[in-house]
Design a protein around this motif. Structure first.
Motif, short mmCIF file in Angstrom:
data_model
loop_
_atom_site.label_atom_id
_atom_site.label_comp_id
_atom_site.label_asym_id
_atom_site.label_seq_id
_atom_site.Cartn_x
_atom_site.Cartn_y
_atom_site.Cartn_z
N PHE A 68 0.69 -1.20 0.31
CA PHE A 68 0.08 -0.02 0.18
C PHE A 68 0.84 1.45 -0.18
N LYS A 69 1.66 1.34 0.63
CA LYS A 69 2.73 2.53 0.78
C LYS A 69 3.64 2.63 -0.36
N ASP A 70 3.85 1.31 -0.97
CA ASP A 70 5.71 1.33 -1.62
C ASP A 70 5.08 1.28 -2.94
N GLY A 71 4.25 0.85 -3.47
CA GLY A 71 3.63 -0.66 -4.57
C GLY A 71 3.96 -1.42 -5.09
N GLU A 72 4.57 -1.54 -6.34
CA GLU A 72 5.79 -2.33 -6.95
C GLU A 72 6.83 -2.64 -6.72
N LYS A 73 7.16 -1.07 -5.64
CA LYS A 73 8.56 -1.48 -5.13
C LYS A 73 8.67 -1.95 -4.15
N ALA A 74 7.96 -2.06 -3.00
CA ALA A 74 7.33 -2.16 -2.16
C ALA A 74 8.69 -3.70 -1.94
N LYS A 75 9.21 -3.57 -0.73
CA LYS A 75 10.10 -5.12 -0.29
C LYS A 75 9.86 -6.71 -0.38
N ASP A 101 -14.00 -3.13 1.59
CA ASP A 101 -12.87 -3.56 1.72
C ASP A 101 -11.94 -2.79 2.30
N ARG A 102 -11.02 -3.79 2.65
CA ARG A 102 -9.93 -2.22 3.10
C ARG A 102 -8.51 -2.16 2.41
N VAL A 103 -8.27 -0.28 2.40
CA VAL A 103 -8.11 -0.41 1.10
C VAL A 103 -6.27 -0.62 0.67
N GLU A 104 -5.20 -1.08 1.94
CA GLU A 104 -4.41 -1.84 2.07
C GLU A 104 -4.27 -3.06 0.84
N LEU A 105 -5.55 -4.23 1.09
CA LEU A 105 -5.98 -5.18 0.71
C LEU A 105 -5.96 -5.12 -1.29
N VAL A 106 -7.01 -4.09 -1.08
CA VAL A 106 -7.41 -3.50 -2.62
C VAL A 106 -6.48 -3.38 -3.58
N LYS A 107 -5.77 -1.94 -2.33
CA LYS A 107 -4.63 -1.65 -3.55
C LYS A 107 -3.23 -3.07 -4.31
N THR A 108 -3.58 -4.19 -2.84
CA THR A 108 -2.32 -5.09 -2.84
C THR A 108 -2.78 -6.04 -4.05
N GLN A 109 -3.95 -6.28 -4.26
CA GLN A 109 -4.50 -6.71 -5.23
C GLN A 109 -4.43 -6.56 -6.46
N GLU A 110 -4.68 -5.12 -6.66
CA GLU A 110 -4.07 -4.17 -7.63
C GLU A 110 -2.91 -4.50 -8.56
N VAL A 111 -1.69 -4.12 -7.74
CA VAL A 111 -0.87 -4.55 -8.22
C VAL A 111 -0.14 -5.65 -8.77
N LEU A 112 -0.50 -6.70 -7.60
CA LEU A 112 0.01 -7.93 -7.80
C LEU A 112 -0.31 -8.42 -9.20
#
Length: 369
Positions: A68-75, A101-112
């Motif tokens: 959620f914080k770093d997008g595709e650059k997440a460690k 739904d939780r914003v961090e989960l929504v964003k994570t799935q978008e990135v994945l």
């Protein structure tokens, strides 16, 4: 060289969702002999469970907070290959809703969904609902040996992630346990749970060690197994004759070590995870059950308002105590098999509930056995 499947099962943290992934991974492994299965799980769920599954090649922990914080650059994403032979995702990932739904989960799935690419778009065969068994670490097996009792044993989890909102009160738990003690000679009860969250994982909300000690004080033979660690709890559950709890994903673990589950069912979800192990569901008398994702149902409204669902009110739970005792006696009877449990469960839901709101359980297959 074996083909590689990436199973994207990054969803909410409760352990039941991780267990879903373990079973599906086994289904893919059984149906495709020339396939290695790799798994993505939410880092806030017990990812170590996958280490006990020989059919999973490797598991990657995905921090939804990092993504959620770093997008595709997440460690957490940097060491995961981006190209796979096949990718299979939890279909709920495509139904996540911003603002709900939780914003961090929504964003994570978008990135994945964006960064991982499959070479093949064909759908792989899968064995549905395969039986899976967790390989318990030797250290945990040794730990569980100290819990000794010659007689029937029940492991009880008083509540799940929603706490009292979807669980009997401590006063009702005492009445339940006293009824079980009276009906089952030489019964030993173990109370298990965790009092605080570990790395953002779910915990036994609203039920403290003081509550457990209150129950133990009023019972003949009960013991606390709180805060002993996940694998030690699983090893103890395996030793017990029954696992008793409200509906909680943690209870799925009992099935993975062949421990029968006695479920005090509550909204929103019906029992849907099975593993060829006997079970008994004490179903609520409730027009909303199971409410599922239906936000028009009364139970869903109460939960969103932080209130208790109607089916766990003290008067309704007290009326269910004779059936809880009945379920325990059935599960202690070794002739009460998984197939008998399925047939009984189907008769109950067909009689009093909208069957279309329940999973099929492979009813035709089981009823012909």
């Amino acid at each position: 060289m074996k083909k590689k499947l990436l199973l994207n099962w990054v969803y909410y943290p409760p352990v039941g969702h991780a267990v879903e992934a373990l079973k599906l991974a086994k289904g893919y492994s059984l149906a495709n002999k020339n396939l290695d299965v790799y798994l993505l799980l939410n880092a806030n769920t017990p990812t170590e469970l996958a280490d006990a599954c020989s059919w999973i090649k490797k598991t990657y922990s995905i921090s939804t907070e990092e993504v959620f914080k770093d997008g595709e650059k997440a460690k957490c994403l940097q060491k995961i290959p981006k190209n796979w032979d096949y990718i299979s995702s939890d279909n709920r990932a495509g139904r996540l809703i911003k603002g709900n739904d939780r914003v961090e989960l929504v964003k994570t799935q978008e990135v994945l969904q964006k960064i991982f690419v499959a070479r093949n778009s064909s759908i792989l065969p899968v064995v549905h609902n395969p039986k899976i068994t967790l390989s318990i670490p030797t250290k945990a097996k040794t730990f569980a040996k100290k819990f000794k009792h010659r007689g029937p044993t029940i492991a009880i989890m008083l509540g799940g992630a929603k706490g009292l909102r979807q669980s009997p009160s401590i006063e009702m738990w005492l009445k339940i346990c006293l009824a079980l003690e009276q009906a089952i000679p030489n019964l030993k009860i173990y109370f298990m749970g965790i009092t605080k969250s570990d790395h953002h994982r779910t915990f036994t909300k609203d039920f403290t060690l003081d509550d457990v000690n209150y129950l133990i004080k009023h019972l003949k033979n009960a013991e606390s197994a709180y805060n002993i660690g996940l694998w030690n709890q699983i090893a103890l559950i395996k030793k017990c004759d029954i696992f008793l709890s409200p509906h909680t994903g943690f209870a799925f673990l009992a099935f993975l070590v062949d421990a029968p589950w006695l479920e005090i069912a509550t909204c929103r979800w019906p029992l849907y995870f099975l593993n060829d192990v006997p079970f008994y569901s004490v179903l609520p008398k409730c027009n909303s059950y199971p409410s599922l994702d239906d936000r028009t149902k009364e139970c869903d409204r109460l939960l969103r308002e932080g209130k208790r669902v109607a089916c766990v009110a003290d008067d309704l739970i007290e009326k269910k105590i004779p059936e809880i005792v009945k379920g325990a006696k059935l599960l202690l009877d070794k002739s009460f098999t998984y197939n008998k449990a399925i047939k009984l469960h189907l008769r109950k839901i067909r009689k009093d509930y909208d069957v279309h709101r329940f999973p099929s359980f492979g009813a035709k297959k089981d009823e012909n056995k």
